[in-house]
Design a protein around this motif. Structure first.
Motif, PDB file in Angstrom:
ATOM      1  N   HIS A  81       0.642  -1.237   0.023  1.00 29.87           N
ATOM      2  CA  HIS A  81      -0.020   0.103  -0.029  1.00 29.87           C
ATOM      3  C   HIS A  81       0.692   1.299   0.032  1.00 29.87           C
ATOM      4  CE1 HIS A  81      -3.571  -2.400   0.660  1.00 29.87           C
ATOM      5  NE2 HIS A  81      -2.919  -2.944   1.690  1.00 29.87           N
ATOM      6  N   LYS A  82       2.164   1.321   0.430  1.00 30.80           N
ATOM      7  CA  LYS A  82       2.943   2.536   0.955  1.00 30.80           C
ATOM      8  C   LYS A  82       4.213   2.513   0.211  1.00 30.80           C
ATOM      9  CE  LYS A  82       0.023   4.510   3.515  1.00 30.80           C
ATOM     10  NZ  LYS A  82      -0.641   5.759   3.211  1.00 30.80           N
ATOM     11  N   ASN A  83       4.433   1.849  -1.167  1.00 30.71           N
ATOM     12  CA  ASN A  83       5.464   1.692  -1.798  1.00 30.71           C
ATOM     13  C   ASN A  83       5.546   2.668  -2.883  1.00 30.71           C
ATOM     14  OD1 ASN A  83       7.643   0.921  -3.656  1.00 30.71           O
ATOM     15  ND2 ASN A  83       7.264  -1.224  -3.240  1.00 30.71           N
ATOM     16  N   PRO A  84       6.515   3.706  -2.991  1.00 33.45           N
ATOM     17  CA  PRO A  84       6.509   4.589  -3.932  1.00 33.45           C
ATOM     18  C   PRO A  84       6.819   4.071  -5.294  1.00 33.45           C
ATOM     19  CG  PRO A  84       8.550   4.455  -2.462  1.00 33.45           C
ATOM     20  CD  PRO A  84       7.574   3.700  -1.982  1.00 33.45           C
ATOM     21  N   ASN A  85       7.278   2.860  -5.377  1.00 33.89           N
ATOM     22  CA  ASN A  85       7.394   2.241  -6.670  1.00 33.89           C
ATOM     23  C   ASN A  85       6.336   1.400  -7.197  1.00 33.89           C
ATOM     24  OD1 ASN A  85      10.102   2.998  -6.859  1.00 33.89           O
ATOM     25  ND2 ASN A  85      10.802   1.600  -5.340  1.00 33.89           N
ATOM     26  N   ARG A  86       5.237   1.305  -6.572  1.00 29.24           N
ATOM     27  CA  ARG A  86       4.019   0.819  -6.996  1.00 29.24           C
ATOM     28  C   ARG A  86       3.120   1.375  -8.340  1.00 29.24           C
ATOM     29  NH1 ARG A  86      -1.764   0.011  -3.598  1.00 29.24           N
ATOM     30  NH2 ARG A  86      -2.710  -1.306  -4.939  1.00 29.24           N
ATOM     31  N   ALA A  87       3.253   0.455  -9.177  1.00 29.44           N
ATOM     32  CA  ALA A  87       2.531   0.968 -10.428  1.00 29.44           C
ATOM     33  C   ALA A  87       1.042   1.350 -10.043  1.00 29.44           C
ATOM     34  CB  ALA A  87       2.541  -0.029 -11.398  1.00 29.44           C
ATOM     35  N   THR A  88       0.684   2.668 -10.505  1.00 31.09           N
ATOM     36  CA  THR A  88      -0.609   3.186 -10.229  1.00 31.09           C
ATOM     37  C   THR A  88      -1.328   3.557 -11.486  1.00 31.09           C
ATOM     38  OG1 THR A  88       0.360   5.498  -9.831  1.00 31.09           O
ATOM     39  CG2 THR A  88       0.072   3.990  -7.884  1.00 31.09           C
ATOM     40  N   THR A  89      -0.711   3.416 -12.620  1.00 32.60           N
ATOM     41  CA  THR A  89      -1.468   3.936 -13.848  1.00 32.60           C
ATOM     42  C   THR A  89      -1.386   2.462 -14.637  1.00 32.60           C
ATOM     43  OG1 THR A  89       0.900   4.693 -14.810  1.00 32.60           O
ATOM     44  CG2 THR A  89      -0.695   6.149 -13.687  1.00 32.60           C
ATOM     45  N   VAL A  90      -2.208   2.592 -15.910  1.00 36.18           N
ATOM     46  CA  VAL A  90      -2.202   1.494 -16.745  1.00 36.18           C
ATOM     47  C   VAL A  90      -0.978   1.700 -17.762  1.00 36.18           C
ATOM     48  CG1 VAL A  90      -3.411   0.233 -18.372  1.00 36.18           C
ATOM     49  CG2 VAL A  90      -4.707   1.048 -16.514  1.00 36.18           C
ATOM     50  N   LEU A  91      -0.067   0.832 -18.104  1.00 38.48           N
ATOM     51  CA  LEU A  91       1.002   0.962 -19.015  1.00 38.48           C
ATOM     52  C   LEU A  91       0.473   0.020 -20.268  1.00 38.48           C
ATOM     53  CD1 LEU A  91       3.906   1.249 -16.835  1.00 38.48           C
ATOM     54  CD2 LEU A  91       2.776   3.135 -17.669  1.00 38.48           C
ATOM     55  N   HIS A  92       0.918   0.389 -21.397  1.00 38.36           N
ATOM     56  CA  HIS A  92       0.410  -0.305 -22.619  1.00 38.36           C
ATOM     57  C   HIS A  92       1.703  -0.117 -23.787  1.00 38.36           C
ATOM     58  CE1 HIS A  92      -1.285  -0.777 -27.043  1.00 38.36           C
ATOM     59  NE2 HIS A  92      -1.664  -1.884 -26.287  1.00 38.36           N
ATOM     60  N   ARG A  93       2.019  -1.251 -24.277  1.00 40.71           N
ATOM     61  CA  ARG A  93       3.239  -1.246 -25.208  1.00 40.71           C
ATOM     62  C   ARG A  93       2.597  -1.907 -26.573  1.00 40.71           C
ATOM     63  NH1 ARG A  93       8.473  -4.548 -24.172  1.00 40.71           N
ATOM     64  NH2 ARG A  93       7.163  -6.121 -24.956  1.00 40.71           N
ATOM     65  N   LYS A  94       2.640  -0.902 -27.485  1.00 39.16           N
ATOM     66  CA  LYS A  94       2.066  -1.334 -28.723  1.00 39.16           C
ATOM     67  C   LYS A  94       2.955  -2.403 -29.495  1.00 39.16           C
ATOM     68  CE  LYS A  94      -0.389   3.018 -29.388  1.00 39.16           C
ATOM     69  NZ  LYS A  94      -0.371   4.281 -30.370  1.00 39.16           N
ATOM     70  N   PRO A  95       2.274  -3.327 -30.275  1.00 35.14           N
ATOM     71  CA  PRO A  95       3.144  -4.155 -30.972  1.00 35.14           C
ATOM     72  C   PRO A  95       4.377  -3.822 -31.694  1.00 35.14           C
ATOM     73  CG  PRO A  95       0.652  -4.765 -31.271  1.00 35.14           C
ATOM     74  CD  PRO A  95       0.925  -3.392 -30.584  1.00 35.14           C
ATOM     75  N   GLY A  96       5.351  -3.928 -31.657  1.00 29.44           N
ATOM     76  CA  GLY A  96       6.695  -3.699 -32.158  1.00 29.44           C
ATOM     77  C   GLY A  96       7.161  -2.263 -31.255  1.00 29.44           C
ATOM     78  N   ALA A  97       6.445  -1.677 -30.724  1.00 28.47           N
ATOM     79  CA  ALA A  97       7.127  -0.612 -30.074  1.00 28.47           C
ATOM     80  C   ALA A  97       8.178  -0.939 -29.016  1.00 28.47           C
ATOM     81  CB  ALA A  97       5.926   0.314 -29.309  1.00 28.47           C
ATOM     82  N   ARG A  98       8.785  -0.028 -28.632  1.00 29.13           N
ATOM     83  CA  ARG A  98      10.006  -0.132 -27.703  1.00 29.13           C
ATOM     84  C   ARG A  98       9.574   0.478 -26.265  1.00 29.13           C
ATOM     85  NH1 ARG A  98      15.351  -1.388 -29.717  1.00 29.13           N
ATOM     86  NH2 ARG A  98      15.020  -1.798 -32.150  1.00 29.13           N
ATOM     87  N   GLN A  99       8.586   1.692 -26.233  1.00 30.64           N
ATOM     88  CA  GLN A  99       8.339   2.269 -25.119  1.00 30.64           C
ATOM     89  C   GLN A  99       6.942   1.894 -24.551  1.00 30.64           C
ATOM     90  OE1 GLN A  99      10.604   4.150 -23.502  1.00 30.64           O
ATOM     91  NE2 GLN A  99      12.229   3.579 -25.077  1.00 30.64           N
TER      92      GLN A  99
END
Length: 174
Positions: A81-99
């Motif tokens: 609950h209190k971890n500053p490194n916890r993911a809080t947003t949805v991340l998506h990497r498109k096919p073939g993308a590097r980022q």
């Protein structure tokens, strides 16, 4: 030697008492709410302490029959609950993308639903070649985790069976 040993024992005893007192003061005005450890399938009882709705401490319930508050994993629940490194947003990497890129949660949920429907439609089998009714898809696998509670596992089973998914597994069994 005796003096040094006596000093050390005295320091340890004072330190232990001071630590216990500090811990008691930290949760003195906190509301204690019973909960369940999310780490494994045992489901050890925990006590979550909150002040003004914010979690200030989580500990194993010493009165519980499972683990008796000695669970090594459960001692780390607070950092979920209190971890500053916890993911809080949805991340998506498109096919073939590097980022990876941040995307809206509604978009991500719609995308998952779209891909599940597309895969199910493309792989659904209603009857085998001999005419037997099967109504299943072998194109989707459902993998649950031991940290999921009974209610979620029940809903997941209902959903996956309703979609015709055959391969339903749980990490606790693998």
């Amino acid at each position: 030697m005796g003096t040094a040993l006596g000093s050390l024992v005295g320091w340890v005893c004072r330190s232990t008492v001071a630590t216990a007192r500090a811990q008691a003061l930290r949760i003195k005005d906190a509301k204690a709410t019973p909960s369940v450890c999310p780490y494994c399938s045992v489901g050890c009882a925990t006590i979550v302490h909150t002040i003004d709705g914010a979690i200030v401490n989580i500990e194993g319930d010493p009165a519980a029959r499972t683990a008796r508050a000695r669970c090594a994993q459960g001692r780390r629940i607070y950092q979920l609950h209190k971890n500053p490194n916890r993911a809080t947003t949805v991340l998506h990497r498109k096919p073939g993308a590097r980022q990876w890129e941040e995307v809206d949660l509604d978009w991500a949920m719609d995308r998952v639903a779209e891909l599940v429907k597309k895969t199910r439609d493309a792989t659904f089998v209603d009857r085998l070649s001999d005419g037997r009714l099967v109504n299943h898809t072998l194109g989707i696998l459902a993998l649950g985790g031991a940290t999921l509670d009974n209610e979620w596992n029940h809903i997941e089973q209902k959903l996956m069976r309703g979609l015709g998914v055959v391969a339903i597994e749980n990490q606790a069994r693998i």
